[in-house]
Design a protein around this motif. Structure first.
Motif, short mmCIF file in Angstrom:
data_model
loop_
_atom_site.label_atom_id
_atom_site.label_comp_id
_atom_site.label_asym_id
_atom_site.label_seq_id
_atom_site.Cartn_x
_atom_site.Cartn_y
_atom_site.Cartn_z
N LYS A 21 0.83 -1.21 0.00
CA LYS A 21 0.00 0.00 0.00
C LYS A 21 0.86 1.25 0.00
O LYS A 21 0.51 2.26 -0.63
CB LYS A 21 -0.90 -0.02 1.23
CG LYS A 21 -2.03 1.01 1.21
CD LYS A 21 -3.22 0.47 0.47
CE LYS A 21 -4.48 1.31 0.73
NZ LYS A 21 -5.66 0.70 0.10
N GLN A 22 2.01 1.20 0.69
CA GLN A 22 2.87 2.38 0.79
C GLN A 22 3.67 2.63 -0.49
O GLN A 22 3.75 3.76 -0.97
CB GLN A 22 3.83 2.21 1.97
CG GLN A 22 4.86 3.33 2.11
CD GLN A 22 5.65 3.21 3.39
OE1 GLN A 22 5.11 3.46 4.48
NE2 GLN A 22 6.92 2.81 3.31
N HIS A 23 4.25 1.58 -1.07
CA HIS A 23 5.16 1.76 -2.20
C HIS A 23 4.50 1.58 -3.56
O HIS A 23 5.01 2.09 -4.55
CB HIS A 23 6.34 0.78 -2.07
CG HIS A 23 7.29 1.12 -0.96
ND1 HIS A 23 8.09 2.25 -0.97
CD2 HIS A 23 7.55 0.49 0.21
CE1 HIS A 23 8.81 2.29 0.13
NE2 HIS A 23 8.50 1.24 0.87
N PHE A 24 3.39 0.85 -3.59
CA PHE A 24 2.73 0.58 -4.88
C PHE A 24 1.24 0.88 -4.79
O PHE A 24 0.41 0.01 -5.09
CB PHE A 24 2.96 -0.88 -5.29
CG PHE A 24 4.37 -1.35 -5.17
CD1 PHE A 24 5.32 -1.02 -6.13
CD2 PHE A 24 4.78 -2.13 -4.09
CE1 PHE A 24 6.64 -1.45 -6.02
CE2 PHE A 24 6.09 -2.57 -3.97
CZ PHE A 24 7.02 -2.23 -4.93
N PRO A 25 0.84 2.08 -4.38
CA PRO A 25 -0.58 2.36 -4.14
C PRO A 25 -1.45 2.24 -5.38
O PRO A 25 -2.64 1.95 -5.27
CB PRO A 25 -0.56 3.81 -3.62
CG PRO A 25 0.72 4.39 -4.13
CD PRO A 25 1.70 3.26 -4.14
N ALA A 26 -0.87 2.46 -6.56
CA ALA A 26 -1.66 2.37 -7.80
C ALA A 26 -1.66 0.96 -8.38
O ALA A 26 -2.35 0.71 -9.37
CB ALA A 26 -1.12 3.36 -8.83
N ARG A 27 -0.89 0.04 -7.78
CA ARG A 27 -0.78 -1.32 -8.32
C ARG A 27 -0.94 -2.36 -7.22
O ARG A 27 -0.22 -3.36 -7.17
CB ARG A 27 0.57 -1.49 -9.03
CG ARG A 27 0.74 -0.63 -10.27
CD ARG A 27 2.10 -0.85 -10.89
NE ARG A 27 3.15 -0.25 -10.08
CZ ARG A 27 4.46 -0.42 -10.29
NH1 ARG A 27 4.87 -1.20 -11.28
NH2 ARG A 27 5.35 0.17 -9.52
N VAL A 28 -1.88 -2.11 -6.32
CA VAL A 28 -2.06 -3.01 -5.18
C VAL A 28 -2.40 -4.42 -5.65
O VAL A 28 -1.86 -5.41 -5.14
CB VAL A 28 -3.15 -2.46 -4.24
CG1 VAL A 28 -3.54 -3.51 -3.20
CG2 VAL A 28 -2.67 -1.20 -3.54
N ASN A 29 -3.31 -4.53 -6.63
CA ASN A 29 -3.71 -5.86 -7.09
C ASN A 29 -2.55 -6.61 -7.74
O ASN A 29 -2.30 -7.78 -7.45
CB ASN A 29 -4.90 -5.77 -8.04
CG ASN A 29 -4.64 -4.87 -9.24
OD1 ASN A 29 -3.78 -3.99 -9.20
ND2 ASN A 29 -5.40 -5.06 -10.30
N LEU A 30 -1.80 -5.93 -8.61
CA LEU A 30 -0.67 -6.57 -9.29
C LEU A 30 0.40 -6.99 -8.29
O LEU A 30 0.86 -8.14 -8.30
CB LEU A 30 -0.08 -5.62 -10.33
CG LEU A 30 1.23 -6.08 -10.99
CD1 LEU A 30 1.01 -7.36 -11.77
CD2 LEU A 30 1.78 -4.98 -11.89
N MET A 31 0.79 -6.08 -7.40
CA MET A 31 1.89 -6.38 -6.49
C MET A 31 1.48 -7.39 -5.42
O MET A 31 2.31 -8.16 -4.93
CB MET A 31 2.41 -5.09 -5.84
CG MET A 31 3.05 -4.12 -6.83
SD MET A 31 4.27 -4.92 -7.90
CE MET A 31 5.47 -5.49 -6.71
N THR A 32 0.19 -7.40 -5.06
CA THR A 32 -0.27 -8.45 -4.15
C THR A 32 -0.11 -9.82 -4.81
O THR A 32 0.38 -10.78 -4.20
CB THR A 32 -1.73 -8.22 -3.74
OG1 THR A 32 -1.84 -6.98 -3.04
CG2 THR A 32 -2.22 -9.35 -2.84
#
Length: 387
Positions: free
Chosen positions: A120-131
């Protein structure tokens, strides 16, 4: 990709890869460990139980550390403590074995909890991808460790102590990669941890998410512990039983990568919960009715269902709160309860097997738990924002 972004991504992924090898890598070596240290089967099994209990008990430390030193430095500390615990576990004597296991699991508990907040902190626009990416890395790390340690032991000539100590190397490598990120100057984290927990405790969404995380963890660890035994008693050779368990782990990698990317694009994740729970129940049912008939099919179905359920639980944890502080607090609650439930699962399953004299009662109970998981997921998967 800029060098800083590439370093951030590499450190994040390698950290995620370290979240399961210390647990999964012990199982293939357990017989050798018991003979060397002089443990009974119950005492040998207790090593893994101790680690799973620590995952639940020490998860709440994560928000306290994150509030004091920040998410990035908490992750760095977790990696260093993990490497220390792995090293202690490899020293002589049962005391060091159990102490090291507990230290390593405590580090994993903290890192488990903060990873959704880091996303959430480092990839707020890509939460689904990075999860999806980091959950796939978690599952991949477990599969690599469980499959590679015995061949590595034969290749290097090391005993179980030496080869298990090698698991500290990737943890230290991840710490080195993450060090520049942890040393960067950060804005002081907001000191609203108690109010964050207060907000979460007053929200029904918190309890729905916690229930979904706990119930899917329960069904996963039950099958992880008992599947080989079920297949052996059904007449499947021991080596094939091991391959079947590995197959379901490999299938989970694909599910954990794809499902969060697709589900994260939707406001509601309810239909993905339905499908993943239905597949998990179908896998249980196949093992119950015809374990030796189409075992590979049951393992593929079960792997997709359980991998998708795990990924959905972590995705929902990352999506529902409005900021990283709340994400970390929700993650602490959901994962602590989840892993404590998971620690009870194999024991309850074994007791049902002992009382009933067969696998019908425990597997039927597992299907009932999947039903409860579906209900909790229906509530947790609906659109909502905490904070």
């Amino acid at each position: 990709m800029a060098p800083r972004s590439a370093l951030l991504m590499a450190g994040f992924l390698l950290a995620a890869l370290n979240l399961r090898p210390a647990i999964a890598g012990l199982s293939p070596l357990l017989d050798e460990v018991m003979k060397d240290v002089g443990l009974t089967p119950a005492a040998g099994g207790a090593i893994t139980t101790v680690m799973i209990v620590c995952l639940g008990v020490f998860g709440p430390l994560a928000p306290l550390l994150a509030r004091r030193i920040g998410l990035d430095r908490t992750l760095l500390l977790g990696l260093v403590v993990l490497a220390t615990g792995i090293a202690l576990r490899s020293l002589d004597g049962p005391l060091m074995l159990y102490t090291g296991a507990a230290v390593a699991a405590t580090a994993i508990a903290v890192m488990n909890v903060i990873m959704p907040g880091v996303v959430k902190q480092h990839f707020p626009a890509r939460v689904n991808l990075m999860t999806g990416v980091y959950v796939s890395a978690i599952v991949s790390g477990a599969a690599i460790a469980s499959g590679a340690l015995i061949p590595l032991e034969r290749l290097t000539g090391l005993d179980w102590r030496g080869v298990s100590a090698l698991l500290a190397v990737p943890a230290l490598a991840a710490a080195l990669l993450w060090l520049p990120q942890a040393l960067r100057r950060h804005t002081r984290p907001p000191r609203d941890g108690p109010s964050a927990f207060g907000l979460l405790l007053r929200s029904r969404v918190t309890w729905y998410v916690t229930a979904f995380m706990g119930l899917q963890s329960f069904t996963f660890y039950v099958m992880l512990a008992w599947l080989p035994t079920i297949f052996l008693e059904a007449g499947i050779p021991a080596d094939q039983a091991g391959y079947l368990l590995s197959a379901t782990t490999v299938v989970q990698v694909g599910a954990t990568l794809v499902v969060p990317i697709l589900a994260g694009r939707r406001h509601s994740q309810v239909w993905y919960v339905y499908v993943s729970s239905a597949l998990t129940a179908a896998g249980y049912l196949g093992v119950l009715l015809a374990p030796a008939t189409l075992p590979w099919l049951w393992m593929i179905v079960l792997g997709v269902g359980q991998g998708a359920s795990f990924a959905l639980a972590l995705l929902i944890i990352a999506l529902r709160p409005a900021n990283p502080v709340l994400v970390t607090a929700l993650s602490a609650m959901a994962q602590s309860v989840g892993y404590l439930l998971a620690a009870l699962g194999p024991v309850l399953f074994g007791l049902l097997r002992e009382v009933s004299g067969g696998w019908w009662a425990p597997l039927a109970f597992g299907i009932a738990v999947v039903g409860a998981q579906t209900v909790a997921g229906w509530f947790a998967g609906r659109p909502a924002t905490l904070g």
